[in-house]
Write a protein that holds these residues in place. Structure first.
Motif, PDB file in Angstrom:
ATOM      1  N   VAL A  20       0.833  -1.200   0.000  1.00  0.00           N
ATOM      2  CA  VAL A  20       0.000   0.000   0.000  1.00  0.00           C
ATOM      3  C   VAL A  20       0.871   1.255   0.000  1.00  0.00           C
ATOM      4  O   VAL A  20       0.589   2.234  -0.707  1.00  0.00           O
ATOM      5  CB  VAL A  20      -0.961  -0.016   1.203  1.00  0.00           C
ATOM      6  CG1 VAL A  20      -1.708   1.312   1.318  1.00  0.00           C
ATOM      7  CG2 VAL A  20      -1.950  -1.176   1.085  1.00  0.00           C
ATOM      8  N   ALA A  21       1.959   1.216   0.779  1.00  0.00           N
ATOM      9  CA  ALA A  21       2.834   2.393   0.855  1.00  0.00           C
ATOM     10  C   ALA A  21       3.517   2.663  -0.471  1.00  0.00           C
ATOM     11  O   ALA A  21       3.614   3.819  -0.913  1.00  0.00           O
ATOM     12  CB  ALA A  21       3.875   2.195   1.954  1.00  0.00           C
ATOM     13  N   LYS A  22       4.004   1.604  -1.135  1.00  0.00           N
ATOM     14  CA  LYS A  22       4.693   1.801  -2.411  1.00  0.00           C
ATOM     15  C   LYS A  22       3.734   2.362  -3.455  1.00  0.00           C
ATOM     16  O   LYS A  22       4.093   3.234  -4.249  1.00  0.00           O
ATOM     17  CB  LYS A  22       5.313   0.495  -2.911  1.00  0.00           C
ATOM     18  CG  LYS A  22       6.176   0.653  -4.156  1.00  0.00           C
ATOM     19  CD  LYS A  22       6.920  -0.641  -4.466  1.00  0.00           C
ATOM     20  CE  LYS A  22       7.914  -0.430  -5.607  1.00  0.00           C
ATOM     21  NZ  LYS A  22       7.275  -0.121  -6.895  1.00  0.00           N
ATOM     22  N   ALA A  23       2.496   1.877  -3.439  1.00  0.00           N
ATOM     23  CA  ALA A  23       1.489   2.393  -4.380  1.00  0.00           C
ATOM     24  C   ALA A  23       0.999   3.777  -3.965  1.00  0.00           C
ATOM     25  O   ALA A  23       0.412   4.495  -4.775  1.00  0.00           O
ATOM     26  CB  ALA A  23       0.313   1.436  -4.456  1.00  0.00           C
ATOM     27  N   ASN A  24       1.209   4.110  -2.699  1.00  0.00           N
ATOM     28  CA  ASN A  24       0.659   5.345  -2.119  1.00  0.00           C
ATOM     29  C   ASN A  24      -0.856   5.387  -2.294  1.00  0.00           C
ATOM     30  O   ASN A  24      -1.458   6.424  -2.524  1.00  0.00           O
ATOM     31  CB  ASN A  24       1.305   6.588  -2.731  1.00  0.00           C
ATOM     32  CG  ASN A  24       1.043   7.843  -1.905  1.00  0.00           C
ATOM     33  OD1 ASN A  24       0.868   7.758  -0.682  1.00  0.00           O
ATOM     34  ND2 ASN A  24       0.986   8.992  -2.554  1.00  0.00           N
TER      35      ASN A  24
END
Length: 654
Positions: A20-24
């Motif tokens: 989720v963080a990498k995709a923002n």
């Protein structure tokens, strides 16, 4: 509790946070609150073939809370179905890990979910398909569970409760639903919008209900086992959980529902969970312990295949297995013949078609949303009985007044595989089904929607029951095949088209009022013309001076109108705009020559759609207002659906 289990769950939560963080973009909170249950289910209970994500007798897992997709993707990676690169490309263009799971895209995904409530409802279709096929093929061939993970939002959508009521009535004991009750939704605590006691509600709908601490592993295991042992009722496990369980400082926050965690929160959470700071960390010992069952599951799948191969020597089994596994385009269907010149409503023609083929298609299952006589499914119901109520080999699904659940359940049955599902109601109630119809198209599911009473010709029932915009509206759904037959002959061809589809759902629009049955000797194109969507029904010598286009009940009107002109007139029947639009330009130009600009169209519905065929300056006879309560013939005169009025409109223009 197993330390290895805790470590695996921690790794799954790490993947959720990192993806989720990498995709923002994404939803970490619910995925983390459900992680204990889902990881234990996948690693200890779910039966599947590690080498074949489509193995026929696998347990099905439906993530109804589709926004928790990173949880599912993390487990599918541990299964070996998708790579770590797929996890890293969460929500990116062209990846196998879109924002919400898509069944035709990602191995191991059983249903496309996202619109809440529909995954739960599709699970009822999965379980109904399993129960029917188990009865027909034997429990040594079909005997699997349907697991579904749902959220507060799923159960707030009324469709879920409608489907749950049917699951309870049908005694679908192979459904085990888990409700992740973390008491948080996107806008805040669920108590802001819901006070439902789901234990009471589901017990009142004949479910077996168990409440557990959704983070207590022993309670989770015991609940799953209890659900498996309860064979006469579906089971709901209510897991009382904490949103974003395991987070360093944001446990229980509604902000974790739809927002990525910040870098410092992720770092602190990984430390709390005993994970290294590395992104997308999956250690070898976690993979080894998670996959410890894989060899035994491979053997189970191989043993199953041995059983199937042996049973193929039994004539009855071999015949049924042939029906279950036959590709739809290879179906051999003997449709009834109709007497030219007779007057017959196309809904009645559908009923005769259903009666003629139901014995030869034992995988054809379906029913009506409490409109059996009107939808012409009464004989089907009488012949084969109501599913579950009259036994699991019964083929009529008595959906009751539940159009939206009906449509989603049909999607689940089609996703399960092996059946030809259909559902029927009045066209005006297709609005209740619409989002599930859209999901049929998105999931590439060739289900059949039978919509009768297709226009103001419904008459005395009035505007609440008279479709106006519905046909045009449904034509806007991508990849949905619209079928509005002109008579009984076209009805049979349209049904043949629908049942032989591999990927596209079909909606067939049928009349209440009688229509003249065309004579193939006079109109030979009626036999195969509908397969191209639009075709020349009646032609003239040479290049036409006027082209009349119509669908459904207005085709006979166009034929009568053509007789009122002395110039050269071509009549085009267009039962399916979708199929016509899919034809090559050479064919479309042959039917509608560009140089012939004098064109008129007729359909008892919105006019807007037809200008794409007649041009902006063309003539369209339609209805752009609500109907009225009166006999259909009186309304047809009032709205100008007469040959004389249609001809007058054309003469005024051309």
């Amino acid at each position: 509790m197993s330390n290895q289990t805790e470590k695996t769950i921690a790794v799954v939560k790490g993947l959720i946070m990192d993806g989720v963080a990498k995709a923002n973009s994404g939803h970490p909170g619910g995925a983390m609150s459900s992680a204990d249950y889902a990881t234990i289910l996948y690693s200890e209970f779910l039966n599947f073939n590690p080498d074949d994500s489509k193995w026929f007798n696998r347990d099905r897992f439906i993530l109804s809370a589709g926004h928790e997709s990173m949880l599912l993707y993390s487990l599918l990676h541990l299964n070996g179905f998708i790579s770590i690169e797929d996890i890293q490309n969460f929500r990116q263009l062209g990846s196998l890990t879109p924002g919400h799971p898509e069944v035709h895209l990602t191995p191991g995904v059983e249903a496309t979910t996202g619109p809440l409530g529909q995954g739960f409802s599709m699970s009822v279709g999965f379980a109904a398909a399993e129960a029917y096929l188990r009865e027909k093929l034997g429990s040594d061939v079909v005997d699997h569970y349907t697991y579904v993970l749902s959220s507060d939002g799923d159960l707030q959508e009324p469709i879920a409760l409608g489907a749950a009521s049917l699951a309870g009535l049908w005694g679908l004991g192979k459904i085990i639903a888990y409700y992740d009750s973390n008491k948080i939704q996107l806008a805040g605590p669920t108590c802001n919008s819901d006070c439902t006691d789901h234990k009471k509600v589901f017990e009142g709908m004949c479910w077996h209900v168990i409440e557990v601490d959704g983070h207590n592993h022993d309670e989770i295991r015991a609940a799953i086992k209890a659900g498996q042992q309860e064979t006469s009722k579906p089971t709901l496990i209510i897991g009382h959980t904490t949103m974003a369980k395991g987070c360093a400082t944001m446990e229980g926050s509604h902000k974790t529902h739809g927002e990525p965690l910040k870098a410092d929160e992720i770092a602190a959470t990984k430390k709390k969970l005993g994970l290294p700071a590395d992104d997308f960390h999956v250690p070898a010992d976690v993979l080894e312990s998670y996959r410890a069952r894989f060899d035994s599951m491979r053997k189970k799948a191989a043993d199953w295949q041995t059983v199937v191969d042996a049973k193929l020597s039994e004539a009855d089994f071999a015949e049924m297995w042939g029906h279950v596994t036959k590709p739809r385009p290879e179906l051999e269907i003997a449709w009834p013949e109709f007497t030219p010149g007779e007057t017959m409503a196309t809904r009645q023609a559908w009923g005769k078609c259903l009666d003629a083929v139901m014995d030869s298609l034992p995988t054809l299952v379906g029913g009506s949303a409490d409109l059996d006589p009107s939808n012409q499914t009464l004989n089907f119901r009488t012949t084969y009985g109501d599913f579950a109520v009259d036994g699991y080999a019964s083929r009529n699904l008595a959906f009751g007044v539940r159009e939206f659940p009906m449509a989603a359940i049909m999607n689940g049955m089609q996703l399960h595989g092996g059946l030809l599902p259909f559902g029927a109601t009045f066209l005006t109630f297709s609005d209740y089904c619409r989002n599930a119809i859209r999901m049929s198209s998105l999931q590439e599911l060739p289900v059949l929607y039978v919509f009768t009473h297709d226009s103001f010709w419904v008459g005395e029932d009035g505007p609440t029951h008279q479709p106006i915009e519905h046909v045009s509206s449904l034509r806007l759904i991508p990849d949905l095949i619209d079928l509005r037959p002109a008579d009984a002959q076209e009805t049979a061809v349209c049904l043949d088209i629908a049942l032989k589809q591999e990927k596209h759902p079909s909606v067939i629009f049928l009349t209440r009022q009688g229509l003249p049955v065309m004579d193939p000797a006079e109109y030979p194109a009626v036999i195969d013309g509908p397969r191209k969507g639009g075709y020349i029904l009646k032609d003239c010598e040479g290049t036409p001076e006027l082209i009349l286009i119509a669908s459904g009940s207005e085709v006979s009107l166009a034929l009568e109108t053509a007789k009122l002109f002395k110039r050269k007139v071509r009549v085009v029947s267009m039962p399916s705009a979708k199929l016509f639009d899919d034809q090559p330009d050479s064919y479309k130009n042959a039917v509608l020559p560009p140089e012939v600009t004098s064109r008129a169209a007729a359909e008892a519905g919105r006019t807007d759609y037809w200008y794409k065929y007649v041009g902006l300056g063309g003539v369209v006879l339609g209805v752009d207002h609500f109907g009225a309560s009166a006999p259909g013939k009186i309304l047809s005169d009032k709205y100008g659906f007469t040959p004389e009025n249609f001809a007058s409109m054309i003469r005024q223009k051309y």
